[in-house]
Motif scaffolding. Sequence first.
Motif, short mmCIF file in Angstrom:
data_model
loop_
_atom_site.label_atom_id
_atom_site.label_comp_id
_atom_site.label_asym_id
_atom_site.label_seq_id
_atom_site.Cartn_x
_atom_site.Cartn_y
_atom_site.Cartn_z
N ARG A 86 0.84 -1.19 0.00
CA ARG A 86 0.00 0.00 0.00
C ARG A 86 0.88 1.25 0.00
O ARG A 86 2.09 1.17 0.23
N LEU A 141 -4.22 1.71 15.38
CA LEU A 141 -3.04 2.47 15.82
C LEU A 141 -1.91 2.31 14.81
O LEU A 141 -0.76 2.08 15.16
N GLY A 142 -2.28 2.42 13.53
CA GLY A 142 -1.29 2.28 12.47
C GLY A 142 -0.65 3.61 12.10
O GLY A 142 -0.65 4.57 12.87
N GLU A 143 -0.12 3.60 10.90
CA GLU A 143 0.61 4.75 10.36
C GLU A 143 -0.17 6.08 10.54
O GLU A 143 0.37 7.06 11.06
N LEU A 144 -1.42 6.07 10.11
CA LEU A 144 -2.18 7.33 10.08
C LEU A 144 -2.69 7.72 11.47
O LEU A 144 -2.74 8.91 11.80
N TRP A 162 -6.76 1.74 20.38
CA TRP A 162 -7.09 0.31 20.43
C TRP A 162 -6.64 -0.32 19.12
O TRP A 162 -6.85 0.25 18.03
N SER A 163 -6.01 -1.46 19.21
CA SER A 163 -5.59 -2.16 17.99
C SER A 163 -5.63 -3.66 18.25
O SER A 163 -5.86 -4.10 19.38
N ARG A 164 -5.37 -4.41 17.19
CA ARG A 164 -5.44 -5.86 17.33
C ARG A 164 -4.34 -6.38 18.27
O ARG A 164 -4.61 -7.09 19.23
N SER A 165 -3.10 -5.95 18.02
CA SER A 165 -1.98 -6.56 18.75
C SER A 165 -1.46 -5.69 19.89
O SER A 165 -0.57 -6.12 20.62
N PRO A 196 -8.29 -0.38 8.96
CA PRO A 196 -8.49 -0.82 7.57
C PRO A 196 -9.82 -1.54 7.45
O PRO A 196 -10.32 -2.09 8.44
N VAL A 222 -12.78 8.46 9.37
CA VAL A 222 -11.90 8.83 8.26
C VAL A 222 -11.31 7.56 7.64
O VAL A 222 -10.33 7.64 6.90
N ARG A 224 -13.16 4.01 6.27
CA ARG A 224 -13.93 3.62 5.09
C ARG A 224 -15.42 3.64 5.45
O ARG A 224 -15.79 3.34 6.59
N ASP A 248 -15.78 11.52 6.68
CA ASP A 248 -15.06 11.82 5.44
C ASP A 248 -15.29 10.72 4.40
O ASP A 248 -14.96 10.90 3.23
N HIS A 272 -14.30 12.45 1.08
CA HIS A 272 -13.11 11.60 1.05
C HIS A 272 -11.85 12.41 0.69
O HIS A 272 -11.14 12.10 -0.27
N GLY A 275 -7.13 12.32 3.85
CA GLY A 275 -5.72 12.03 3.57
C GLY A 275 -5.56 11.87 2.07
O GLY A 275 -6.18 11.00 1.48
N TYR A 309 -4.71 -6.53 5.46
CA TYR A 309 -4.17 -5.17 5.65
C TYR A 309 -2.69 -5.26 5.97
O TYR A 309 -2.19 -6.34 6.26
#
Length: 309
Positions: A86, A141-144, A162-165, A196, A222, A224, A248, A272, A275, A309
């Motif tokens: 990506r 809690l990724g890049e964005l 909050w995230s998966r891991s 994602p 923001v 999907r 968005d 949209h 970003g 993702y």
Amino acid sequence: MTAILHCGDEERGRIWADVFARDMPEVDFRCWPDIGDAADVRYLVAWTMTPELIAALPALEVLFSIGAGVDQLDLSLLPPHVRVVRMIEPGITTTMAQYVAMACLALHRDLPFFHAEQRAGRWSYRPVRLCSERSVGFLGLGELARASLAALAPLGFRLHGWSRSGATIPGVQCHAGAGQLDTFLAQCDILVCLLPLTDDTRGILCRDLFAKLPRGASLVNVARGGHLVQDDLIAALDEGQLSAAMLDVTSPEPLPEGHPFYTHPAIFLTPHIAGVTRRETAVHALMDNVRVVMAGARPDGEIDRDRGY
Ligand code: NDP
């Protein structure tokens, strides 16, 4: 000679072909439908793809997405060995962080309420609260999300994620996995979705989740449109469980004429634009990644095809 095929906006293709010819002449940058000898085409850069396109590229090794997400791509069209990457580039990250900061401040300062009062011709007050009295929580809690958290930190909000891991981010209280979702939600006055879109996250913004937020919380989506159950949002706003939403992204895009989101007083819509991939910076991010792949290393933003993702 190794070739990369661009598929999509023609003007972008021409500009990127010039940049590659100047800065990376060892790779032949081609634009669909001028494939040339398909045996040379090891890389594809595209937003979407068709079965015909993939069938025409027997030597394809890596698909580079033009966007930060890959949910718009039907990955089942790709042979299993094809890697998918990506787009991670400063244009998307910077504009997203600015949008999220703008949205959180607008919700924190009750802009939807004041806007509605203005429209009704009323001069109304509400008490002003400090950012330190309000919590902002991120789904993902990724890049964005990390860039957005960095933009919010100087304002003084209490920050959660909050995230998966799970993650460790200074100044952010991080939660992990389904077991900690409810605890996380209970602390979010403003909830920002930056997940994602996968089979696990589709429809996550629903009645059950809204009910676990503090009463009167607000939402920023923001990520999907497919994350949101639209009728549940309207019900939560009308019942007062949520106070406002800034969206968005929607499903579909654009929304059809007459859709209730256009006129709902507590919903702010943008088309949209949170970003945005910047051609000028994205071409260099792509080129860096092509160099990394050619050197046999792992490119920035390679996704796990099984995870989505
Ligand atoms: P990343 O892949 O860097 O981060 C995704 C985060 O979501 C990770 O923290 C991941 O957890 C978490 N996650 C994924 N699935 C789950 C799950 N089932 N449960 C809990 N956490 C989960 O993505 P980005 O930050 O780069 O981008 C996020 C999304 O933003 C994109 O996929 C895209 O849809 C959207 N986007 C929207 C734009 C706009 O203009 N509106 C522009 C660009 C992107 P873990 O860390 O544990 O893997």
